[in-house]
Design a protein around this motif. Structure first.
Motif, PDB file in Angstrom:
ATOM      1  N   GLU A 123       0.703  -1.440   0.301  1.00 26.66           N
ATOM      2  CA  GLU A 123       0.195   0.235  -0.067  1.00 26.66           C
ATOM      3  C   GLU A 123       0.952   1.054   0.234  1.00 26.66           C
ATOM      4  N   TYR A 124       2.101   0.978   0.702  1.00 26.54           N
ATOM      5  CA  TYR A 124       2.999   2.160   0.784  1.00 26.54           C
ATOM      6  C   TYR A 124       3.466   2.561  -0.943  1.00 26.54           C
ATOM      7  N   ILE A 125       4.282   0.866  -1.222  1.00 23.83           N
ATOM      8  CA  ILE A 125       4.138   1.403  -2.730  1.00 23.83           C
ATOM      9  C   ILE A 125       3.870   1.736  -3.474  1.00 23.83           C
ATOM     10  N   ALA A 126       2.484   1.476  -3.279  1.00 23.82           N
ATOM     11  CA  ALA A 126       1.324   1.944  -4.011  1.00 23.82           C
ATOM     12  C   ALA A 126       0.493   3.795  -4.252  1.00 23.82           C
ATOM     13  N   VAL A 127       0.768   4.095  -3.106  1.00 24.08           N
ATOM     14  CA  VAL A 127       0.403   5.806  -3.104  1.00 24.08           C
ATOM     15  C   VAL A 127       2.108   6.551  -3.304  1.00 24.08           C
ATOM     16  N   GLY A 128       2.967   5.453  -3.217  1.00 20.78           N
ATOM     17  CA  GLY A 128       4.398   6.599  -3.774  1.00 20.78           C
ATOM     18  C   GLY A 128       5.393   6.605  -1.986  1.00 20.78           C
ATOM     19  N   LEU A 129       4.902   6.199  -1.142  1.00 20.18           N
ATOM     20  CA  LEU A 129       5.764   6.397   0.235  1.00 20.18           C
ATOM     21  C   LEU A 129       6.959   5.860   0.406  1.00 20.18           C
ATOM     22  N   PRO A 130       7.819   6.546   1.352  1.00 22.20           N
ATOM     23  CA  PRO A 130       9.030   5.983   1.163  1.00 22.20           C
ATOM     24  C   PRO A 130       9.403   5.081   2.941  1.00 22.20           C
ATOM     25  N   TYR A 140       5.691   0.742  -7.970  1.00 22.40           N
ATOM     26  CA  TYR A 140       4.580   0.444  -8.362  1.00 22.40           C
ATOM     27  C   TYR A 140       3.854   0.201  -9.783  1.00 22.40           C
ATOM     28  N   LEU A 141       3.931   1.177 -10.402  1.00 23.62           N
ATOM     29  CA  LEU A 141       3.800   0.753 -12.278  1.00 23.62           C
ATOM     30  C   LEU A 141       4.717   0.379 -12.958  1.00 23.62           C
ATOM     31  N   ASP A 142       5.857  -0.386 -12.281  1.00 26.67           N
ATOM     32  CA  ASP A 142       6.593  -1.040 -13.046  1.00 26.67           C
ATOM     33  C   ASP A 142       6.020  -2.441 -13.169  1.00 26.67           C
ATOM     34  N   GLY A 143       5.109  -2.692 -11.806  1.00 26.97           N
ATOM     35  CA  GLY A 143       5.494  -4.684 -11.790  1.00 26.97           C
ATOM     36  C   GLY A 143       4.432  -4.921 -10.461  1.00 26.97           C
ATOM     37  N   CYS A 144       4.483  -3.883  -9.433  1.00 30.23           N
ATOM     38  CA  CYS A 144       3.858  -3.925  -7.943  1.00 30.23           C
ATOM     39  C   CYS A 144       2.765  -3.605  -7.881  1.00 30.23           C
ATOM     40  N   ASN A 145       1.756  -4.335  -8.678  1.00 31.98           N
ATOM     41  CA  ASN A 145       0.034  -4.298  -8.824  1.00 31.98           C
ATOM     42  C   ASN A 145       0.114  -5.173  -8.490  1.00 31.98           C
ATOM     43  N   TRP A 146      -1.633  -5.104  -8.493  1.00 34.45           N
ATOM     44  CA  TRP A 146      -2.638  -6.022  -8.786  1.00 34.45           C
ATOM     45  C   TRP A 146      -2.369  -6.583  -9.791  1.00 34.45           C
ATOM     46  N   GLU A 147      -2.821  -6.270 -10.756  1.00 31.89           N
ATOM     47  CA  GLU A 147      -3.268  -6.251 -12.419  1.00 31.89           C
ATOM     48  C   GLU A 147      -1.791  -7.336 -12.764  1.00 31.89           C
ATOM     49  N   GLU A 148      -0.617  -7.218 -12.495  1.00 34.81           N
ATOM     50  CA  GLU A 148       0.351  -8.128 -12.907  1.00 34.81           C
ATOM     51  C   GLU A 148       0.765  -9.116 -12.204  1.00 34.81           C
ATOM     52  N   GLU A 149       0.706  -8.718 -10.833  1.00 32.32           N
ATOM     53  CA  GLU A 149       1.066  -9.866  -9.517  1.00 32.32           C
ATOM     54  C   GLU A 149       0.464 -11.151  -9.700  1.00 32.32           C
ATOM     55  N   SER A 150      -1.776 -11.308  -9.923  1.00 37.07           N
ATOM     56  CA  SER A 150      -2.435 -11.792 -10.408  1.00 37.07           C
ATOM     57  C   SER A 150      -2.504 -12.544 -12.142  1.00 37.07           C
ATOM     58  N   ARG A 151      -1.095 -12.559 -12.558  1.00 35.40           N
ATOM     59  CA  ARG A 151      -1.357 -12.564 -13.453  1.00 35.40           C
ATOM     60  C   ARG A 151      -1.518 -14.021 -13.615  1.00 35.40           C
ATOM     61  N   ASN A 152      -0.215 -14.540 -13.395  1.00 39.17           N
ATOM     62  CA  ASN A 152       0.080 -16.193 -13.121  1.00 39.17           C
ATOM     63  C   ASN A 152      -1.467 -17.026 -12.603  1.00 39.17           C
TER      64      ASN A 152
END
Length: 320
Positions: free
Chosen positions: A237-244, A300-312
């Motif tokens: 969730e931190y990664i998704a909103v861009g928090l360190p 997040y934009l490069d892959g740490c999002n649900w659309e990419e993570e859930s693909r398999n």
């Protein structure tokens, strides 16, 4: 309680008896996984068991179970989970450490991290440390000893005293059994931590992201007993909103994420002095901290999002 679990299982069985067979039965705890496996076998379908928590240890710690009973109960729980894993068509976990105790009996497994769907953070972007002199907000979340709430608050007070910048820990009114509300309130008063705390009402999952975006830093402060194998949803969730983020040095898989994407720093969350030093480092170097925030959003934009993570996982379900 055992009675509540039994009643919940009976209600779930009743619901499933009245439904058409599903293609896939998905479960996130051992009790419902047993039922999912039963109906998958009955109708010749598939079952997926998501080992969502470390049931044999972390859940017992959070429920304040006597430390001498935890190894005994943990062994029994692991035996139950192994039995469930043997029969599941697919077992998934948020990390390899979650799957490791059961890999020798799992027919097929996948690591599926609990990343955030893009629709939940559309047009949401944190802007940390724009003006630290106005105060710094650090999100932690649940109130719990094992999740490091008290040490994080003490570190916040220490940083405030050292820098003259008011540092507040943002928490929700969700109290783990290891830190009841009365005990927490007494601790805050006796240590004069009122100025270092914001206590919010709980919100629905998709409403948490605007709150996170108003913070400057995200913290995962699990203590070592829970922290070594932890992979909480909140780090994504931190990664998704861009928090360190600041995360425990001993959290093996989470540390790998932070170091790979350069989106935060690792801290000994057992040591208040180390926590304070690392928070001060982030506050006093805002350009470096904002670079970590940018790295976080890019991850997040490069892959740490649900659309990419859930693909398999989705591909497996389609094939099932």
């Amino acid at each position: 309680t055992k009675i509540n679990r039994l009643m919940s299982g009976m209600r779930l069985r009743k619901i499933l008896q009245d439904q058409k067979p599903a293609d896939v039965y998905f479960s996130v705890d051992p009790d419902s996984a047993k039922i999912a496996n039963f109906y998958a076998r009955k109708f010749g379908k598939k079952s997926v068991f998501d080992i969502h928590e470390i049931f044999h240890k972390d859940m017992l710690l959070l429920h304040n179970i006597n430390k001498h009973l935890i190894p005994i109960l943990g062994t029994f729980i692991k035996r139950q989970i192994r039995s469930v894993c043997k029969e599941a068509s697919l077992v998934i976990g948020v990390g390899n450490t979650r799957l490791a105790p059961y890999l020798n009996v799992i027919p097929r497994s996948l690591v599926v991290r609990h990343c955030v769907p893009k629709e939940f953070v559309k047009n949401i972007q944190a802007k940390p440390l724009i003006d630290p002199t106005r105060g710094v907000l650090i999100m932690q979340g649940k109130v719990s000893k094992q999740q490091g709430t008290l040490k994080l608050l003490m570190a916040a007070r220490m940083v405030s005293q050292r820098t003259g910048i008011n540092v507040k820990i943002v928490l929700f009114k969700i109290f783990a059994k290891d830190l009841p509300v009365d005990e927490f309130s007494d601790y805050i008063k006796s240590n004069q931590l009122q100025e270092n705390l914001i206590l919010l009402e709980p919100v629905e999952f998709n409403s948490v992201f605007p709150i996170l975006a108003k913070c400057d830093i995200g913290a995962i402060s699990y203590q070592e007993k829970m922290g070594k194998e932890c992979m909480p949803n909140r780090v994504f969730e931190y990664i998704a909103v861009g928090l360190p983020a600041i995360v425990p040095t001993y959290a093996v898989e989470m540390r790998n994420i932070i170091e790979t994407y350069k989106c935060g720093i690792c801290v000994n969350m057992e040591d208040v002095l180390d926590i304070a030093e690392k928070i001060s480092e982030l506050i006093l170097n805002p350009d470096k901290t904002r670079t970590m925030a940018m790295n976080s959003k890019n991850a997040y934009l490069d892959g740490c999002n649900w659309e990419e993570e859930s693909r398999n996982l989705i591909e497996w379900i389609k094939e099932a």
